[in-house]
Design an enzyme around this catalytic site. Structure first.
Site, PDB file in Angstrom:
ATOM      1  N   GLU A 266      44.117  26.229  26.269  1.00 20.23           N
ATOM      2  CA  GLU A 266      43.438  27.452  26.735  1.00 20.23           C
ATOM      3  C   GLU A 266      43.146  28.270  25.489  1.00 20.23           C
ATOM      4  O   GLU A 266      44.067  28.823  24.874  1.00 20.23           O
ATOM      5  CB  GLU A 266      44.333  28.236  27.699  1.00 20.23           C
ATOM      6  CG  GLU A 266      44.470  27.546  29.039  1.00 20.23           C
ATOM      7  CD  GLU A 266      45.346  28.312  30.010  1.00 20.23           C
ATOM      8  OE1 GLU A 266      45.819  27.687  30.969  1.00 20.23           O
ATOM      9  OE2 GLU A 266      45.565  29.522  29.802  1.00 20.23           O
ATOM     10  N   CYS A 300      41.692  36.710  26.727  1.00 21.60           N
ATOM     11  CA  CYS A 300      40.743  35.606  26.531  1.00 21.60           C
ATOM     12  C   CYS A 300      39.563  35.696  27.484  1.00 21.60           C
ATOM     13  O   CYS A 300      38.461  35.266  27.153  1.00 21.60           O
ATOM     14  CB  CYS A 300      41.456  34.273  26.701  1.00 21.60           C
ATOM     15  SG  CYS A 300      42.308  34.149  28.270  1.00 21.60           S
TER      16      CYS A 300
HETATM   17  P1  NAD Z   1      47.255  31.496  17.567  1.00 23.35           P
HETATM   18  O1  NAD Z   1      46.464  30.258  17.782  1.00 23.35           O
HETATM   19  O2  NAD Z   1      47.277  32.115  16.228  1.00 23.35           O
HETATM   20  O3  NAD Z   1      48.787  31.243  17.937  1.00 23.35           O
HETATM   21  C1  NAD Z   1      49.189  30.771  19.201  1.00 23.35           C
HETATM   22  C2  NAD Z   1      50.483  30.015  19.059  1.00 23.35           C
HETATM   23  O4  NAD Z   1      50.256  28.848  18.260  1.00 23.35           O
HETATM   24  C3  NAD Z   1      51.601  30.789  18.372  1.00 23.35           C
HETATM   25  O5  NAD Z   1      52.825  30.503  19.026  1.00 23.35           O
HETATM   26  C4  NAD Z   1      51.604  30.206  16.967  1.00 23.35           C
HETATM   27  O6  NAD Z   1      52.852  30.302  16.327  1.00 23.35           O
HETATM   28  C5  NAD Z   1      51.252  28.775  17.242  1.00 23.35           C
HETATM   29  N1  NAD Z   1      50.687  28.038  16.111  1.00 23.35           N
HETATM   30  C6  NAD Z   1      49.960  28.517  15.066  1.00 23.35           C
HETATM   31  N2  NAD Z   1      49.633  27.527  14.230  1.00 23.35           N
HETATM   32  C7  NAD Z   1      50.150  26.380  14.745  1.00 23.35           C
HETATM   33  C8  NAD Z   1      50.151  25.022  14.349  1.00 23.35           C
HETATM   34  N3  NAD Z   1      49.557  24.604  13.221  1.00 23.35           N
HETATM   35  N4  NAD Z   1      50.771  24.118  15.126  1.00 23.35           N
HETATM   36  C9  NAD Z   1      51.370  24.481  16.278  1.00 23.35           C
HETATM   37  N5  NAD Z   1      51.428  25.772  16.698  1.00 23.35           N
HETATM   38  C10 NAD Z   1      50.813  26.704  15.944  1.00 23.35           C
HETATM   39  O7  NAD Z   1      46.741  32.498  18.695  1.00 23.35           O
HETATM   40  P2  NAD Z   1      47.157  34.041  18.890  1.00 23.35           P
HETATM   41  O8  NAD Z   1      46.503  34.825  17.810  1.00 23.35           O
HETATM   42  O9  NAD Z   1      48.634  34.099  19.081  1.00 23.35           O
HETATM   43  O10 NAD Z   1      46.475  34.351  20.309  1.00 23.35           O
HETATM   44  C11 NAD Z   1      45.193  34.838  20.473  1.00 23.35           C
HETATM   45  C12 NAD Z   1      44.231  33.735  20.887  1.00 23.35           C
HETATM   46  O11 NAD Z   1      44.657  33.122  22.093  1.00 23.35           O
HETATM   47  C13 NAD Z   1      42.829  34.232  21.171  1.00 23.35           C
HETATM   48  O12 NAD Z   1      41.876  33.395  20.578  1.00 23.35           O
HETATM   49  C14 NAD Z   1      42.704  34.155  22.700  1.00 23.35           C
HETATM   50  O13 NAD Z   1      41.402  34.036  23.194  1.00 23.35           O
HETATM   51  C15 NAD Z   1      43.551  32.966  22.982  1.00 23.35           C
HETATM   52  N6  NAD Z   1      43.987  32.966  24.383  1.00 23.35           N
HETATM   53  C16 NAD Z   1      43.369  32.137  25.264  1.00 23.35           C
HETATM   54  C17 NAD Z   1      43.736  32.145  26.608  1.00 23.35           C
HETATM   55  C18 NAD Z   1      43.033  31.261  27.605  1.00 23.35           C
HETATM   56  O14 NAD Z   1      43.503  31.159  28.729  1.00 23.35           O
HETATM   57  N7  NAD Z   1      41.932  30.622  27.273  1.00 23.35           N
HETATM   58  C19 NAD Z   1      44.740  33.003  27.046  1.00 23.35           C
HETATM   59  C20 NAD Z   1      45.341  33.844  26.111  1.00 23.35           C
HETATM   60  C21 NAD Z   1      44.965  33.808  24.775  1.00 23.35           C
END
Ligand code: NAD
Length: 503
Positions: A266, A300
């Site tokens: 997502e 999102c």
């Molecule tokens: P992010 O991708 O920076 O981080 C999300 C998670 O991934 C965190 O727990 C982080 O520690 C982990 N992560 C980061 N790098 C990683 C790697 N290399 N391997 C494994 N895990 C890793 O996202 P964010 O800034 O925390 O959240 C915001 C984003 O989430 C926005 O783009 C938003 O649109 C999206 N989002 C989407 C939905 C949906 O349903 N489509 C819902 C909520 C948020």
């Protein structure tokens, strides 16, 4: 005492133990520091004050958690669905009991306003109840008889799974992923976002208190590139459910390639709200404002691009400016607050960089476009007008309370612009012309579309995006499709002819 002060006092009551003891991992039912002993610190976006230290797990902690999840899997898988249902309902009961604590801590950790987080905590309980009720039938399959065989299908849980969640509404999103995994019979290793770890810890405690066997739900805190990466690479973890940025999703796919991970993503969005001149403009205005400025715009599914028909654009934008300037920015624990601070400085810098981008692009900043106050990561709700769809402010996910308004003259032009972005999560259409509504829903490239409505989530419906917004669907039975494998079994019903080799 004001409501705000009363909320702060209750928050302090709940947070004190984390301030003293920190947020630790929970592996195989045991509270644990990181194997390396390392911690990192978190701060509140409200005033930048320290919240607590958090275990900084890495590959060693993930390995321990994955082993615990693997050991716990057979017994959890084989537990009757009716028993899993009871435990998941107990988790929901305990979430409701602790909803105030969860909501207050979530606000302080993330900067989200209490008016929304109180509901998000209860939605977490609903997620558990919804999937708890489906646990007894999760394995059901079909009978597909052929001439000589009784073919049946059944579903089996895929195994231990990794759940990686972001910092926006972290509690609700964690329940949204973990509840169906447990209902399906999977065991879980959860890696929450490093910026908002408190409520994930509360949730794991609740699961234990509800009687979840040790190892079924493991929590490992840490950074994405350390703990998160190790989770996606671990051979015992069969699938990764991930919510976060599109580029992180792409990295996870690469990291999981060697172990052939099944992935469910997502991701981000740049969602259009299309307002035609025949729409109920009062309702369209309410919905457009709600969908971008609620939850600090860190959402999102936010309607971050307004496509407004040129015949009504002057009036609609003028009304928007008036309302946007009235939105109450303030302390997230103040019941009157509508927008709190952004999650952290890096994100604040990213969001505010688009104010400059708007000027460079040649758009007009019709409202906001400035910081709010000088402490914490507050910004004024912002509206860009005179924008075109090719500008960066129209193409990139800003993920803050920032709306870009673009004018169109024909339906065809509106649809062309709506689809001309890398993302495809949601779309919102406002019109009273039924045929036009049907045409738009057919042609919009998005996983979810609402007509004459804001995003109203109904749990049996599929949730997810297309293009750079995701892979897979959650909700209803779709969640089980991800966490379970289909199995085919064929029983011979008569002695059919078997090809004889070497006879
Ligand atoms: P992010 O991708 O920076 O981080 C999300 C998670 O991934 C965190 O727990 C982080 O520690 C982990 N992560 C980061 N790098 C990683 C790697 N290399 N391997 C494994 N895990 C890793 O996202 P964010 O800034 O925390 O959240 C915001 C984003 O989430 C926005 O783009 C938003 O649109 C999206 N989002 C989407 C939905 C949906 O349903 N489509 C819902 C909520 C948020």
């Amino acid at each position: 005492m004001t409501d705000l002060q009363a909320n702060i006092d209750r928050l302090n009551g709940h947070l004190n133990r984390f301030r003293t003891d920190g947020v630790s991992n929970l592996i195989n039912g045991e509270t644990r520091a990181a194997v390396s002993g390392a911690v990192f610190e978190t701060a509140s976006p409200v005033d930048e004050s320290r919240i607590c230290s958090v275990a900084r797990g890495n590959a060693a902690d993930i390995d321990m958690a994955a082993q615990a999840a693997s050991a716990a899997f057979p017994a959890w898988r084989d537990l009757p669905g009716t028993e899993r249902k009871k435990i998941l309902h107990r988790i929901a009961d305990l979430i409701v009991e602790r909803a105030d604590e969860i909501a207050l801590c979530e606000c302080w950790d993330t900067g989200q306003a209490l008016r929304f987080m109180s509901k998000a905590a209860l939605r977490g309980a609903e997620n558990f109840r919804f999937f708890a009720d489906r646990a007894p039938t999760a394995r059901d399959g079909q009978m597909l008889p052929s001439a000589t065989l009784m073919n049946v299908t059944t579903r089996v849980p895929i195994g231990p799974v990794g759940v990686i969640t972001p910092w926006n509404t972290p509690f609700m999103l964690s329940t949204w992923k973990i509840a169906p995994a447990l209902a399906a019979g999977c065991t879980v290793v959860h890696k929450p976002a490093e910026f908002s770890p408190v409520t994930a810890r509360i949730l794991a405690e609740i699961a234990q208190e509800a009687g979840l066997p040790p190892g079924v739900w493991n929590l490992v805190n840490g950074l994405g590139e350390e703990a998160g990466k190790a989770l996606t690479e671990h051979p015992d973890i069969k699938a990764i459910a991930f919510v976060g940025e599109s580029r992180t999703g792409s990295m996870i796919m690469k990291q999981g390639a060697d172990t052939l991970k099944r992935v469910h993503f997502e991701l981000g969005g740049k969602n259009p709200v299309i307002v035609f001149d025949d729409a109920d403009l009062d309702r369209a205005l309410d919905a457009a404002i709600f969908m971008i400025y609620s939850l600090n715009g860190e959402r999102c599914t936010s309607s971050s691009r307004l496509l407004v028909q040129d015949t009504i654009a002057d009036e609609f934008e003028a009304r928007l400016v008036e309302r946007v300037n009235n939105i109450r920015v303030g302390h997230p624990l103040d019941p009157a607050t509508e927008i709190g601070p952004l999650i952290h400085k890096t994100h604040f810098d990213k969001v505010t960089s688009y104010f400059e981008a708007a000027r460079e692009n040649g758009a007009t900043i019709a409202a906001g476009g400035v910081r709010h106050g000088d402490t914490g990561w507050f910004v004024r709700p912002t509206l860009f007008t005179d924008a075109t769809n090719d500008m960066t402010i129209a193409q990139e996910e800003i993920f803050g309370p920032v709306l870009t308004s673009i004018r169109f003259s024909t339906e065809e032009e509106a649809l062309q612009m709506a689809n001309d972005v890398p993302y495809g999560l949601t779309g919102y259409v406002w019109t009273n012309d039924l045929s036009r509504a049907m045409r738009c829903t057919e042609q919009l490239e998005a996983g979810m579309i609402w007509v004459n409505s804001e995003n109203v989530r109904h749990l049996p419906t599929p949730f997810g995006g297309v293009k750079a917004s995701g892979i897979g669907r959650d909700g209803g039975d779709w969640s089980f499709e991800f966490y379970m494998e289909q199995k085919h079994i064929g029983f011979a019903t008569r002695a059919h002819r078997i090809p004889r080799l070497g006879a």
